[in-house]
Write a protein that holds these residues in place. Structure first.
Motif, PDB file in Angstrom:
ATOM      1  N   ILE A  18       0.877  -1.179   0.000  1.00  0.00           N
ATOM      2  CA  ILE A  18       0.000   0.000   0.000  1.00  0.00           C
ATOM      3  C   ILE A  18       0.909   1.223   0.000  1.00  0.00           C
ATOM      4  O   ILE A  18       1.810   1.324   0.836  1.00  0.00           O
ATOM      5  N   ASP A  19       0.670   2.152  -0.926  1.00  0.00           N
ATOM      6  CA  ASP A  19       1.527   3.342  -0.963  1.00  0.00           C
ATOM      7  C   ASP A  19       1.038   4.387   0.040  1.00  0.00           C
ATOM      8  O   ASP A  19       0.040   4.188   0.743  1.00  0.00           O
ATOM      9  N   SER A  20       1.744   5.503   0.118  1.00  0.00           N
ATOM     10  CA  SER A  20       1.449   6.541   1.110  1.00  0.00           C
ATOM     11  C   SER A  20       0.078   7.195   0.906  1.00  0.00           C
ATOM     12  O   SER A  20      -0.450   7.816   1.825  1.00  0.00           O
ATOM     13  N   LYS A  21      -0.498   7.052  -0.288  1.00  0.00           N
ATOM     14  CA  LYS A  21      -1.825   7.613  -0.562  1.00  0.00           C
ATOM     15  C   LYS A  21      -2.939   6.587  -0.381  1.00  0.00           C
ATOM     16  O   LYS A  21      -4.094   6.852  -0.712  1.00  0.00           O
ATOM     17  N   ARG A  67      -4.612   0.271 -10.011  1.00  0.00           N
ATOM     18  CA  ARG A  67      -4.643   0.477  -8.559  1.00  0.00           C
ATOM     19  C   ARG A  67      -6.025   0.918  -8.096  1.00  0.00           C
ATOM     20  O   ARG A  67      -6.771   1.554  -8.832  1.00  0.00           O
ATOM     21  N   ILE A  68      -6.307   0.599  -6.836  1.00  0.00           N
ATOM     22  CA  ILE A  68      -7.492   1.114  -6.150  1.00  0.00           C
ATOM     23  C   ILE A  68      -7.013   1.891  -4.934  1.00  0.00           C
ATOM     24  O   ILE A  68      -5.896   1.676  -4.457  1.00  0.00           O
ATOM     25  N   VAL A  69      -7.842   2.804  -4.469  1.00  0.00           N
ATOM     26  CA  VAL A  69      -7.582   3.489  -3.204  1.00  0.00           C
ATOM     27  C   VAL A  69      -8.455   2.815  -2.166  1.00  0.00           C
ATOM     28  O   VAL A  69      -9.677   2.736  -2.322  1.00  0.00           O
ATOM     29  N   LEU A  70      -7.825   2.298  -1.120  1.00  0.00           N
ATOM     30  CA  LEU A  70      -8.565   1.662  -0.037  1.00  0.00           C
ATOM     31  C   LEU A  70      -8.952   2.716   0.997  1.00  0.00           C
ATOM     32  O   LEU A  70      -8.078   3.280   1.653  1.00  0.00           O
ATOM     33  N   PRO A  71     -10.249   2.993   1.147  1.00  0.00           N
ATOM     34  CA  PRO A  71     -10.679   3.985   2.142  1.00  0.00           C
ATOM     35  C   PRO A  71     -10.279   3.565   3.556  1.00  0.00           C
ATOM     36  O   PRO A  71     -10.170   2.370   3.863  1.00  0.00           O
ATOM     37  N   SER A 115       0.521  -1.611   5.683  1.00  0.00           N
ATOM     38  CA  SER A 115       1.557  -1.437   4.666  1.00  0.00           C
ATOM     39  C   SER A 115       1.435  -2.392   3.482  1.00  0.00           C
ATOM     40  O   SER A 115       1.923  -2.087   2.399  1.00  0.00           O
ATOM     41  N   HIS A 116       0.815  -3.541   3.683  1.00  0.00           N
ATOM     42  CA  HIS A 116       0.704  -4.544   2.624  1.00  0.00           C
ATOM     43  C   HIS A 116      -0.683  -5.180   2.649  1.00  0.00           C
ATOM     44  O   HIS A 116      -1.347  -5.189   3.688  1.00  0.00           O
ATOM     45  N   VAL A 117      -1.075  -5.729   1.497  1.00  0.00           N
ATOM     46  CA  VAL A 117      -2.359  -6.412   1.353  1.00  0.00           C
ATOM     47  C   VAL A 117      -2.112  -7.776   0.720  1.00  0.00           C
ATOM     48  O   VAL A 117      -1.418  -7.865  -0.295  1.00  0.00           O
ATOM     49  N   ALA A 118      -2.688  -8.814   1.324  1.00  0.00           N
ATOM     50  CA  ALA A 118      -2.697 -10.130   0.697  1.00  0.00           C
ATOM     51  C   ALA A 118      -4.014 -10.254  -0.061  1.00  0.00           C
ATOM     52  O   ALA A 118      -5.093 -10.163   0.531  1.00  0.00           O
ATOM     53  N   PHE A 119      -3.922 -10.414  -1.373  1.00  0.00           N
ATOM     54  CA  PHE A 119      -5.088 -10.645  -2.219  1.00  0.00           C
ATOM     55  C   PHE A 119      -5.259 -12.161  -2.322  1.00  0.00           C
ATOM     56  O   PHE A 119      -4.341 -12.848  -2.790  1.00  0.00           O
ATOM     57  N   MET A 153      -9.192  -9.401   0.695  1.00  0.00           N
ATOM     58  CA  MET A 153      -7.977  -8.662   0.991  1.00  0.00           C
ATOM     59  C   MET A 153      -7.739  -8.769   2.493  1.00  0.00           C
ATOM     60  O   MET A 153      -8.638  -8.461   3.284  1.00  0.00           O
ATOM     61  N   TRP A 154      -6.561  -9.226   2.855  1.00  0.00           N
ATOM     62  CA  TRP A 154      -6.183  -9.486   4.238  1.00  0.00           C
ATOM     63  C   TRP A 154      -4.877  -8.776   4.575  1.00  0.00           C
ATOM     64  O   TRP A 154      -4.027  -8.585   3.704  1.00  0.00           O
ATOM     65  N   GLU A 155      -4.675  -8.518   5.852  1.00  0.00           N
ATOM     66  CA  GLU A 155      -3.354  -8.164   6.356  1.00  0.00           C
ATOM     67  C   GLU A 155      -2.560  -9.468   6.228  1.00  0.00           C
ATOM     68  O   GLU A 155      -3.036 -10.535   6.640  1.00  0.00           O
ATOM     69  N   PRO A 156      -1.370  -9.455   5.614  1.00  0.00           N
ATOM     70  CA  PRO A 156      -0.673 -10.707   5.311  1.00  0.00           C
ATOM     71  C   PRO A 156      -0.448 -11.644   6.503  1.00  0.00           C
ATOM     72  O   PRO A 156      -0.628 -12.859   6.372  1.00  0.00           O
ATOM     73  N   GLY A 157      -0.080 -11.121   7.655  1.00  0.00           N
ATOM     74  CA  GLY A 157       0.131 -11.977   8.832  1.00  0.00           C
ATOM     75  C   GLY A 157      -1.161 -12.634   9.291  1.00  0.00           C
ATOM     76  O   GLY A 157      -1.180 -13.823   9.651  1.00  0.00           O
ATOM     77  N   GLN A 158      -2.239 -11.872   9.273  1.00  0.00           N
ATOM     78  CA  GLN A 158      -3.559 -12.417   9.634  1.00  0.00           C
ATOM     79  C   GLN A 158      -3.965 -13.511   8.653  1.00  0.00           C
ATOM     80  O   GLN A 158      -4.545 -14.519   9.046  1.00  0.00           O
ATOM     81  N   PHE A 159      -3.684 -13.295   7.374  1.00  0.00           N
ATOM     82  CA  PHE A 159      -4.053 -14.315   6.397  1.00  0.00           C
ATOM     83  C   PHE A 159      -3.248 -15.589   6.603  1.00  0.00           C
ATOM     84  O   PHE A 159      -3.786 -16.694   6.476  1.00  0.00           O
ATOM     85  N   GLU A 160      -1.967 -15.477   6.926  1.00  0.00           N
ATOM     86  CA  GLU A 160      -1.173 -16.685   7.169  1.00  0.00           C
ATOM     87  C   GLU A 160      -1.780 -17.503   8.299  1.00  0.00           C
ATOM     88  O   GLU A 160      -1.858 -18.731   8.217  1.00  0.00           O
TER      89      GLU A 160
END
Length: 162
Positions: free
Chosen positions: A12-15, A94-98, A109-113, A122-129
């Motif tokens: 996820i970028d700064s925007k 890209r999409i903007v995630l509200p 900072s990251h998204v697991a698709f 779409m998950w937080e990568p650690g949560q998805f693991e």
């Protein structure tokens, strides 16, 4: 391929923008997504459910099976359509995630698709693991049921695969 499959992790970028994986964009294009995706907080996980027209039609089908004006139909409508956001896909995929959606899924900072066939999450990568590990453990526990013959009693291992 007309299904969302596999898992991809993107930054996820700064925007608040994140690139949808190219294989997922290809499925969305064939699905007639019209430049955006439907996205809403998962009803039972710290994740986001997303997809194109097929997902919207699936939701329509769920609602159509419930009686008009019933509490069940109203509750499901609120839980799904009430929280849906249509996220535009820019020219770079890209999409903007509200912020509200990011907060629900704990995305920083990251998204697991994660492909789930007709939709993706779409998950937080650690949560998805953690989720993937629980799912695999559950499948290992119950895999004998997959090979059981219809009508077989629960007392033996007949029809079960090892």
């Amino acid at each position: 391929m007309d299904r969302f499959v596999s898992t991809f992790v993107n930054k996820i970028d700064s925007k608040g923008r994140v690139s949808i994986p190219a294989p997922f964009r290809a499925v969305l294009e064939r699905d007639g997504y019209a430049g955006g995706i439907y996205c809403y907080p998962s009803l039972d996980a710290p994740a986001l459910d997303a997809g194109g027209e097929r997902l919207a039609k699936k939701i329509d089908g769920l609602l159509a099976d419930l009686p008009d004006y019933s509490d069940e139909r109203d509750e499901l409508s609120v839980a799904l359509y009430g929280d849906v956001q249509v996220l535009s896909i820019d020219g770079d995929g890209r999409i903007v995630l509200p912020e509200g959606l990011r907060a629900h899924a704990g995305l920083t900072s990251h998204v697991a698709f994660v492909g789930l066939g007709e939709k993706f999450q779409m998950w937080e990568p650690g949560q998805f693991e953690e989720r993937r590990n629980r799912a695999r453990a559950k499948v290992r526990e119950t895999r004998k049921l997959f090979g059981r013959k219809p009508g077989a009693d629960d007392g033996g291992d007949e029809g079960a695969r090892e």
